[in-house]
Design an enzyme around this catalytic site. Sequence first.
Site, short mmCIF file in Angstrom:
data_model
loop_
_atom_site.label_atom_id
_atom_site.label_comp_id
_atom_site.label_asym_id
_atom_site.label_seq_id
_atom_site.Cartn_x
_atom_site.Cartn_y
_atom_site.Cartn_z
N GLY A 1 32.52 39.59 77.73
CA GLY A 1 32.41 41.04 77.64
C GLY A 1 32.92 41.53 76.30
O GLY A 1 33.63 40.81 75.59
N HIS B 1 38.20 44.68 82.82
CA HIS B 1 38.82 44.39 81.51
C HIS B 1 38.18 45.27 80.42
O HIS B 1 38.88 45.84 79.58
CB HIS B 1 38.64 42.89 81.22
N GLU B 2 36.85 45.38 80.46
CA GLU B 2 36.15 46.17 79.42
C GLU B 2 36.41 47.67 79.59
O GLU B 2 36.61 48.38 78.60
CB GLU B 2 34.65 45.89 79.43
N GLN C 1 36.47 47.46 70.37
CA GLN C 1 36.75 46.15 69.77
C GLN C 1 35.93 45.93 68.50
O GLN C 1 36.22 45.01 67.73
CB GLN C 1 36.44 45.02 70.77
N HIS D 1 39.63 48.55 78.12
CA HIS D 1 39.55 48.70 76.66
C HIS D 1 39.18 50.14 76.29
O HIS D 1 39.75 50.71 75.36
CB HIS D 1 38.48 47.77 76.08
N CYS E 1 41.20 37.60 75.59
CA CYS E 1 40.54 38.75 75.00
C CYS E 1 40.10 38.40 73.58
O CYS E 1 40.86 37.80 72.83
CB CYS E 1 41.51 39.92 74.97
N LEU E 2 38.86 38.77 73.23
CA LEU E 2 38.36 38.47 71.89
C LEU E 2 39.21 39.14 70.81
O LEU E 2 39.23 38.69 69.67
CB LEU E 2 36.90 38.93 71.75
ZN LIG Z 1 39.36 42.23 75.76
#
Ligand SMILES: [Zn+2]
Length: 178
Positions: free
Chosen positions: A46, A130-131, A51, A134, A88-89
Amino acid sequence: MSLLPLHLLGSPVLRQHSVDVKTIDEEVRRLVADMFETMDAAKGVGLAANQVGVARRVAVVDADGDRFAMIDPVIVETEGRATAEEGCLSIPDIYGDVTRPERVVLEALDEEGKPYRKEATGLKARAIQHEIDHLDGILFLDHLSLLKRQMLLSRWRREHKDDAVYTKEVQAASARSG
Ligand SMILES: [Zn+2]
């Protein structure tokens, strides 16, 4: 389409509360396409718009064989609880166990502006939550105990103390292995 630089922990946009999109135009559709490409190249399940430095309520998910964009997403139902490891990226190499609802019902717009409703469990439900976190400026670290969070944050600061910027270039998907 193009790969977008990822914003890492410490970049203020990750703590911003993103604004509703409301009208889906060519710019939003291009953002969604670029985010899919960037998520794939970074091998994520995701990716949220902040991000990639854009504080608008747009996210993409690719989990359990389902690939979709979420624009102005809202979780309208939750059920149960499940704990699993998340990463997480925007916080590479840092992982922690997060407890979240096990099942969610999502309402959002797709990239054509069409409203849809989706029920999810397991990894997909976790990725959706999770997204959306964000988009509200929340990171998975915020769900951990204070002690665990401080431990991971001090490790992060140690490993990133020499970083000059808060962004990271994503390599093209051709570099993907396995
Ligand atoms: Zn993340």
